[in-house]
Design a protein around this motif. Structure first.
Motif, short mmCIF file in Angstrom:
data_model
loop_
_atom_site.label_atom_id
_atom_site.label_comp_id
_atom_site.label_asym_id
_atom_site.label_seq_id
_atom_site.Cartn_x
_atom_site.Cartn_y
_atom_site.Cartn_z
N ALA A 102 -49.96 -94.84 50.66
CA ALA A 102 -48.52 -94.82 50.67
C ALA A 102 -47.97 -96.10 51.76
CB ALA A 102 -47.88 -93.75 50.82
N VAL A 103 -47.81 -97.23 51.34
CA VAL A 103 -47.63 -98.30 52.10
C VAL A 103 -46.07 -98.51 52.21
CG1 VAL A 103 -48.07 -100.95 52.52
CG2 VAL A 103 -49.70 -99.43 51.03
N ASN A 104 -45.61 -98.17 53.46
CA ASN A 104 -44.18 -98.36 53.93
C ASN A 104 -43.70 -99.37 54.47
OD1 ASN A 104 -46.01 -97.08 55.82
ND2 ASN A 104 -44.56 -97.12 57.13
N GLY A 105 -44.72 -100.16 54.93
CA GLY A 105 -44.04 -101.57 55.72
C GLY A 105 -45.29 -102.67 55.68
N PHE A 106 -45.39 -103.15 56.83
CA PHE A 106 -46.26 -104.13 56.85
C PHE A 106 -47.69 -103.84 56.88
CE2 PHE A 106 -42.85 -105.64 59.98
CZ PHE A 106 -42.63 -106.96 59.22
N ALA A 107 -48.61 -104.33 55.74
CA ALA A 107 -49.75 -104.08 55.58
C ALA A 107 -50.65 -105.54 55.63
CB ALA A 107 -50.17 -103.54 54.35
N LEU A 108 -50.88 -105.87 56.93
CA LEU A 108 -51.58 -107.33 57.18
C LEU A 108 -52.69 -107.11 57.86
CD1 LEU A 108 -48.35 -108.83 58.90
CD2 LEU A 108 -48.87 -108.79 56.55
N ALA A 123 -46.34 -98.49 46.87
CA ALA A 123 -45.85 -99.48 48.15
C ALA A 123 -44.27 -99.17 48.00
CB ALA A 123 -46.06 -100.74 47.84
N SER A 124 -43.69 -99.32 49.13
CA SER A 124 -42.33 -99.33 49.29
C SER A 124 -41.88 -100.89 48.96
CB SER A 124 -41.94 -98.95 50.54
OG SER A 124 -40.60 -99.40 50.90
N TYR A 125 -40.55 -101.10 48.50
CA TYR A 125 -40.20 -102.25 48.39
C TYR A 125 -40.00 -103.18 49.58
CZ TYR A 125 -38.74 -101.56 43.42
OH TYR A 125 -38.78 -101.31 41.92
N LYS A 126 -39.97 -102.60 50.62
CA LYS A 126 -40.10 -103.02 52.06
C LYS A 126 -41.49 -103.47 52.41
CE LYS A 126 -35.89 -100.97 53.94
NZ LYS A 126 -35.24 -100.29 55.12
N ALA A 127 -42.43 -103.09 51.79
CA ALA A 127 -43.85 -103.69 52.11
C ALA A 127 -44.20 -105.01 52.06
CB ALA A 127 -44.98 -102.61 51.32
N LYS A 128 -45.09 -105.45 53.14
CA LYS A 128 -45.23 -106.95 53.13
C LYS A 128 -46.84 -106.88 53.13
CE LYS A 128 -41.24 -108.68 53.49
NZ LYS A 128 -40.81 -109.42 52.74
N ASN A 189 -42.58 -88.93 48.15
CA ASN A 189 -42.50 -88.22 47.16
C ASN A 189 -43.31 -88.59 45.88
OD1 ASN A 189 -40.74 -86.43 48.29
ND2 ASN A 189 -38.71 -87.28 47.56
N GLU A 190 -43.09 -89.89 45.76
CA GLU A 190 -44.05 -90.53 44.53
C GLU A 190 -45.51 -90.33 45.04
OE1 GLU A 190 -44.54 -92.06 40.92
OE2 GLU A 190 -42.54 -91.89 41.94
N ALA A 191 -45.76 -90.56 46.09
CA ALA A 191 -47.45 -90.24 46.50
C ALA A 191 -47.93 -88.92 46.32
CB ALA A 191 -47.65 -90.90 47.90
N ILE A 192 -47.02 -88.15 46.65
CA ILE A 192 -47.17 -86.51 46.57
C ILE A 192 -47.20 -86.21 45.08
CG2 ILE A 192 -46.44 -84.22 46.96
CD1 ILE A 192 -45.34 -85.37 49.75
N GLU A 193 -46.45 -86.67 44.36
CA GLU A 193 -46.55 -86.44 43.01
C GLU A 193 -47.82 -86.80 42.33
OE1 GLU A 193 -42.93 -87.85 40.77
OE2 GLU A 193 -41.51 -86.58 41.96
N MET A 194 -48.09 -87.85 42.53
CA MET A 194 -49.47 -88.82 41.98
C MET A 194 -50.54 -87.71 42.41
SD MET A 194 -50.88 -92.52 41.80
CE MET A 194 -49.60 -92.94 41.02
N ALA A 195 -50.65 -87.25 43.83
CA ALA A 195 -51.69 -86.44 44.27
C ALA A 195 -51.90 -85.21 43.41
CB ALA A 195 -51.67 -86.33 45.79
N GLU A 196 -50.41 -84.72 43.34
CA GLU A 196 -50.39 -83.31 42.62
C GLU A 196 -50.70 -83.67 41.19
OE1 GLU A 196 -46.59 -81.17 44.81
OE2 GLU A 196 -46.28 -82.55 43.06
N ALA A 197 -50.52 -84.41 40.46
CA ALA A 197 -51.23 -84.70 38.97
C ALA A 197 -52.70 -84.87 39.13
CB ALA A 197 -50.39 -85.99 38.50
#
Length: 257
Positions: A102-108, A123-128, A189-197
């Protein structure tokens, strides 16, 4: 599990691992890498954990490796640092449970490499994203030259690595580096929903599917389908196959053990 830089939370058979090293934007040093290694080895053995989500605290997923630790390394020390990071990320990649980044910000740098070691990236829209190591006079050291090309193709991987360009979450999604984009407040929430699926399905079948994909991609299609055949075969030695197929024939949802 008690760690200095990791927070581990269990939620309905999902382990949520949060990297908490805010002052350095969650930069990877030897101690943090050791904690990641120990954490994932422990989670692999934990029968109550079906899937894993990894994320970062505050505005970074992982902003890279800790330059202050690397700056004075000898070439041999640098080799050992790279080897230890690669061994740890291979553990994360090959663990017999699905891992969602679940990439919330900088992933460099090392952060992008950590995300690449995971099965799925949301990824969040704020991720790089980026592999900017060449601007520091080094190559990627934790698998970036290998996984990035496998994920997005050689040409795009070469462009990102040679230029050191940092790209937006939208561009990462367009080139196939990211599975899904979401608003920042919906990321977990999205990451948890995918894990639950995923968790609703057979744990055995998911584990064998993961192994077949990973091992098959390292070889020819002829060898790859043999790996698939063996995985398919082994599923029939497990109880889940009977549970799933009988439920299908009886038009009900399976209750996998």
């Amino acid at each position: 599990m008690d760690y200095r830089y990791l927070q581990v939370e269990a939620k309905d058979h999902i382990a949520i691992v949060t990297i908490n090293k805010e002052k350095s934007l969650n930069a990877l040093n030897t101690e943090l890498i050791k904690e990641l290694r120990d954490c994932f080895l422990s989670l692999e053995k934990d029968e109550d954990t079906f899937s894993i989500i990894i994320t970062g605290k505050s505005k970074a997923f992982v902003a890279g490796a800790d330059i202050s630790e690397m700056v004075n390394l000898t070439s041999e020390e640098a080799f050992e640092f790279s080897k230890f990071g690669n061994e740890t990320f291979l553990i994360i990649e090959s663990i017999n449970k699905p891992v969602i980044a679940a990439v919330n910000g900088f992933a460099l740098g090392g952060g992008c490499e950590l995300a690449l070691a995971c099965d799925i990236r949301i990824a969040s829209y704020k991720a790089k994203f980026g592999q900017p190591e060449v601007g520091l006079g080094i190559t990627p050291g934790f698998g970036g030259t290998q996984r990035l090309a496998r994920e997005i193709g050689q040409a795009r991987a070469k462009e990102l690595i040679y230029t050191g360009k940092v790209i937006s979450a939208e561009e990462a999604y367009k080139i196939g580096l990211v599975n899904k984009l979401v608003d920042p407040d919906e990321l977990m929430n999205e990451a948890i929903e995918m894990a639950e699926a995923i968790n609703k399905n057979s744990k055995v079948a998911v584990a064998y599917s993961k192994r077949a994909i990973r091992e098959g991609l390292q070889t020819s299609i002829e060898e790859g389908v043999k790996i698939e055949e063996e995985s398919f075969k082994e599923c029939f030695n497990a109880q889940d196959q009977k549970i799933g197929m009988e439920a299908f024939l009886e038009r009900r949802k399976p209750n996998f053990k």
